[in-house]
Design a protein around this motif. Structure first.
Motif, mmCIF file in Angstrom:
data_model
loop_
_atom_site.group_PDB
_atom_site.id
_atom_site.type_symbol
_atom_site.label_atom_id
_atom_site.label_comp_id
_atom_site.label_asym_id
_atom_site.label_seq_id
_atom_site.Cartn_x
_atom_site.Cartn_y
_atom_site.Cartn_z
ATOM 1 N N UNK A 43 -14.097 67.566 117.810
ATOM 2 C CA UNK A 43 -13.586 67.891 116.476
ATOM 3 C C UNK A 43 -14.416 67.253 115.362
ATOM 4 N N UNK A 44 -14.585 67.982 114.272
ATOM 5 C CA UNK A 44 -15.227 67.471 113.066
ATOM 6 C C UNK A 44 -14.109 67.240 112.052
ATOM 7 N N UNK A 45 -13.832 65.974 111.760
ATOM 8 C CA UNK A 45 -12.715 65.617 110.871
ATOM 9 C C UNK A 45 -13.287 65.080 109.554
ATOM 10 N N UNK A 46 -13.071 65.818 108.482
ATOM 11 C CA UNK A 46 -13.714 65.548 107.193
ATOM 12 C C UNK A 46 -12.731 64.902 106.210
ATOM 13 N N UNK A 47 -13.208 63.843 105.564
ATOM 14 C CA UNK A 47 -12.395 63.153 104.557
ATOM 15 C C UNK A 47 -13.167 63.107 103.237
ATOM 16 N N UNK A 48 -12.485 63.411 102.135
ATOM 17 C CA UNK A 48 -13.102 63.366 100.811
ATOM 18 C C UNK A 48 -12.810 62.022 100.153
ATOM 19 N N UNK A 49 -13.857 61.381 99.680
ATOM 20 C CA UNK A 49 -13.726 60.053 99.070
ATOM 21 C C UNK A 49 -14.394 60.054 97.703
ATOM 22 N N UNK A 50 -13.769 59.406 96.733
ATOM 23 C CA UNK A 50 -14.305 59.335 95.376
ATOM 24 C C UNK A 50 -14.545 57.877 95.002
ATOM 25 N N UNK A 51 -15.728 57.607 94.476
ATOM 26 C CA UNK A 51 -16.093 56.241 94.091
ATOM 27 C C UNK A 51 -16.691 56.267 92.683
ATOM 28 N N UNK A 52 -15.907 55.823 91.705
ATOM 29 C CA UNK A 52 -16.402 55.778 90.334
ATOM 30 C C UNK A 52 -16.245 57.068 89.566
ATOM 31 N N UNK A 53 -15.622 58.077 90.174
ATOM 32 C CA UNK A 53 -15.376 59.362 89.500
ATOM 33 C C UNK A 53 -13.975 59.854 89.874
ATOM 34 N N UNK A 54 -13.426 60.723 89.036
ATOM 35 C CA UNK A 54 -12.101 61.257 89.301
ATOM 36 C C UNK A 54 -12.176 62.434 90.277
#
Length: 273
Positions: A73-84
């Motif tokens: 499985x390819x499990x993708x997570x979105x992360x934000x650093x310094x931006x909304x």
């Protein structure tokens, strides 16, 4: 120039017709005999596959000697650093996940917890792209990847001689969140695809997601060939480059030129046009 444009239009039309009819051929299929013109076309695609899958843009010494691909499985997570966070990013990723699922037959998922993810897409300001501390990656290499200012990825895999050699087990994708929204859409599709086994760019066959001269938001027929070939069950992870290229040639020949009623032919194959 007109002649080249007509050839490109004809090639794209033929490929679209093939894909509309094609389903994966059986593993024991025999490749059809080809004439010189057909062999030349297959040679172009095999050469493109070799460049995109085995080449190395930044250092020829780092060129792949074996086939690398995902297995689980390819499990993708979105992360934000310094931006909304921008909800449009999630929609782009969901669309590209659906396309990748269809082409690779891999279970590609968008997850809400970083601990279960094996692919992280990090959105940052342009100025911070080259400052991230990424595992097993030198600051100099990160700065080099970040220099163009669009997006980049780092894939983590098991090399020759290692347990499960050829397996890509995780990756990190870094995106310039200040880029125009269309550029981010293209960027996400390109890096999500490149991180699963297509690390290089080339302008040999176009239009293509892997060409620096094209901005695409969906897979072109050229790209679909490459992805389906790498993720065909006959293309085993960890096999040497020479064997991988021979397997790619056999699969491509079946995709384009297997005839109805013959071993390996698509069940609903038809002539283009």
């Amino acid at each position: 120039m007109l002649r080249r444009m007509l050839k490109k239009i004809l090639l794209t039309g033929v490929m679209l017709a093939v894909f509309a009819a094609w389903v994966p051929a059986s593993a024991g299929a025999e490749s059809p005999a080809l004439n010189a013109r057909q062999k030349a076309l297959i040679d172009k695609f095999v050469d493109y596959f070799d460049t995109i899958v085995f080449g190395s843009e930044y250092d020829p010494k780092a060129a792949s000697t074996i086939v690398y691909k995902w297995q689980g499985p390819v499990r993708i997570y979105l992360q934000y650093a310094g931006v909304k966070p921008d909800p449009r990013h999630r929609e782009f990723v969901k669309k590209h996940i659906f396309a990748l699922r269809r082409l690779t037959r891999l279970p590609v998922l968008l997850v809400g917890k970083p601990k279960v993810a094996n692919v992280k897409i990090i959105f940052v300001p342009r100025k911070n792209m080259g400052k991230l501390k990424l595992p097993q990656t030198t600051p100099q290499y990160v700065a080099r990847l970040a220099a163009p200012g669009g997006c980049y990825f780092v894939a983590y895999k098991s090399g020759p001689g290692k347990k499960q050699q050829g397996r890509i087990h995780s990756s990190i994708i870094v995106v310039n969140a200040e880029r125009d929204i269309a550029g981010i859409n293209h960027c996400l599709l390109e890096e999500m695809t490149q991180s699963i086994g297509f690390p290089n760019d080339s302008n040999k066959l176009r239009p293509s997601l892997f060409s620096d001269e094209d901005r695409l938001y969906d897979f072109s027929p050229v790209d679909k060939v490459l992805v389906r070939v790498l993720y065909d069950k006959r293309m085993k992870m960890g096999v040497p480059r020479k064997e991988g290229i021979e397997t790619a040639r056999r699969i491509m020949t079946e995709i384009f030129y297997a005839s109805p009623g013959k071993p390996g032919a698509p069940a609903n194959a038809r002539k283009p046009g």
